[in-house]
Design a protein around this motif. Sequence first.
Motif, mmCIF file in Angstrom:
data_model
loop_
_atom_site.group_PDB
_atom_site.id
_atom_site.type_symbol
_atom_site.label_atom_id
_atom_site.label_comp_id
_atom_site.label_asym_id
_atom_site.label_seq_id
_atom_site.Cartn_x
_atom_site.Cartn_y
_atom_site.Cartn_z
ATOM 1 N N LEU A 40 0.830 -1.204 0.000
ATOM 2 C CA LEU A 40 0.000 0.000 0.000
ATOM 3 C C LEU A 40 0.864 1.253 0.000
ATOM 4 O O LEU A 40 0.617 2.205 -0.751
ATOM 5 N N ALA A 41 1.879 1.255 0.843
ATOM 6 C CA ALA A 41 2.772 2.415 0.932
ATOM 7 C C ALA A 41 3.619 2.560 -0.332
ATOM 8 O O ALA A 41 3.825 3.673 -0.835
ATOM 9 N N ILE A 42 4.108 1.436 -0.855
ATOM 10 C CA ILE A 42 4.956 1.473 -2.053
ATOM 11 C C ILE A 42 4.163 2.004 -3.244
ATOM 12 O O ILE A 42 4.643 2.865 -3.994
ATOM 13 N N MET A 43 2.943 1.500 -3.435
ATOM 14 C CA MET A 43 2.149 1.970 -4.577
ATOM 15 C C MET A 43 1.701 3.411 -4.394
ATOM 16 O O MET A 43 1.583 4.154 -5.372
ATOM 17 N N ARG A 44 1.460 3.818 -3.162
ATOM 18 C CA ARG A 44 1.089 5.221 -2.927
ATOM 19 C C ARG A 44 2.203 6.167 -3.360
ATOM 20 O O ARG A 44 1.944 7.299 -3.785
ATOM 21 N N SER A 84 -9.442 -5.434 6.573
ATOM 22 C CA SER A 84 -9.931 -4.086 6.267
ATOM 23 C C SER A 84 -9.453 -3.087 7.315
ATOM 24 O O SER A 84 -8.981 -1.990 6.987
ATOM 25 N N ARG A 85 -9.577 -3.467 8.576
ATOM 26 C CA ARG A 85 -9.128 -2.579 9.654
ATOM 27 C C ARG A 85 -7.631 -2.308 9.552
ATOM 28 O O ARG A 85 -7.169 -1.167 9.704
ATOM 29 N N ALA A 86 -6.871 -3.352 9.281
ATOM 30 C CA ALA A 86 -5.407 -3.206 9.189
ATOM 31 C C ALA A 86 -5.015 -2.306 8.021
ATOM 32 O O ALA A 86 -4.122 -1.463 8.145
ATOM 33 N N ALA A 87 -5.682 -2.470 6.884
ATOM 34 C CA ALA A 87 -5.348 -1.676 5.702
ATOM 35 C C ALA A 87 -5.632 -0.195 5.913
ATOM 36 O O ALA A 87 -4.841 0.668 5.521
ATOM 37 N N VAL A 88 -6.762 0.103 6.534
ATOM 38 C CA VAL A 88 -7.108 1.505 6.786
ATOM 39 C C VAL A 88 -6.135 2.116 7.792
ATOM 40 O O VAL A 88 -5.712 3.272 7.641
ATOM 41 N N ALA A 89 -5.745 1.349 8.798
ATOM 42 C CA ALA A 89 -4.776 1.846 9.775
ATOM 43 C C ALA A 89 -3.419 2.070 9.125
ATOM 44 O O ALA A 89 -2.729 3.054 9.421
ATOM 45 N N PHE A 90 -3.049 1.168 8.228
ATOM 46 C CA PHE A 90 -1.750 1.288 7.552
ATOM 47 C C PHE A 90 -1.736 2.468 6.596
ATOM 48 O O PHE A 90 -0.744 3.166 6.461
#
Length: 280
Positions: free
Chosen positions: A184-188, A223-229
């Motif tokens: 998620l961070a890399i693609m952002r 879902s919770r983990a992804a939003v937190a990340f």
Amino acid sequence: MKTRKVSIGAVEIGGGLPLVLLAGPCVIESEKAVMTEAERLKAVCRQAGIPLVFKSSYDKANRTSLSSFRGPGIRQGLKVLQRVKKTFGIPVLSDVHSADEAKAAGEVLDCLQIPAFLCRQTDILVAAARTKKAINIKKGQFLAPWNMDEVIKKIVSSGNRKILLTERGVSFGYNNLVVDFRSLAIMRQLGYPVIFDATHSVQLPGGRGTSSGGEKKYVAALSRAAVAFGCDGLFLEVHQRPEKALCDGPNMLSLSELPRLLETVREIGRLADGARKTNE
């Protein structure tokens, strides 16, 4: 790095905006079912204060078995999605499986989705980009997140920068997917909004022999983990009765479970955004 804002109809994603939901049944099973599900989804999202893009596929061309249900096809399917769009005033999204489909799909859809297995197919990407509609690209289960930069270049070559990148897990041995949240961070960092597909990330591809299995009990936690990340939106396939669904039932979330999940991720997103701003 702040991501650019991308518009899907009246819904804006990215650029620090609140979380957005891309959701709907895996495939159009019937017009009646889709209209009912769209109406319920709109009500749930309005209550949660989360913008909605409605998703359902007119054709699932990448099913495990030749006999698997694929949907009504592009002509009838687009008519159904046009009705959803007109009746409920929400933007619509569906999969495009060939370059030949792109023009017709672009006349109805607000966002064209490129399936994960097709994310490197140049002709499909370019044809979709030429519609000037938003393009949601599912990252292939076989790709590293940084490889999506080359996929982006194919879209941008046609002058279209309305791009979303979706993480949906990576192949881990046979019939299994895992999620590396670093993706998620890399693609952002590539500059475009990133979506997390929680329901396909728990899929077990081909796990049932003639169909895919799934472990939907993990959808909420991921879902919770992804939003937190840190992601700009969630992609969730939902159904009134997943156990009766004609496609992807084992990994789809029940509509009845959605309100509680959205309430939770909205709060997590608010806290995570506050923490990021404090550290900037």
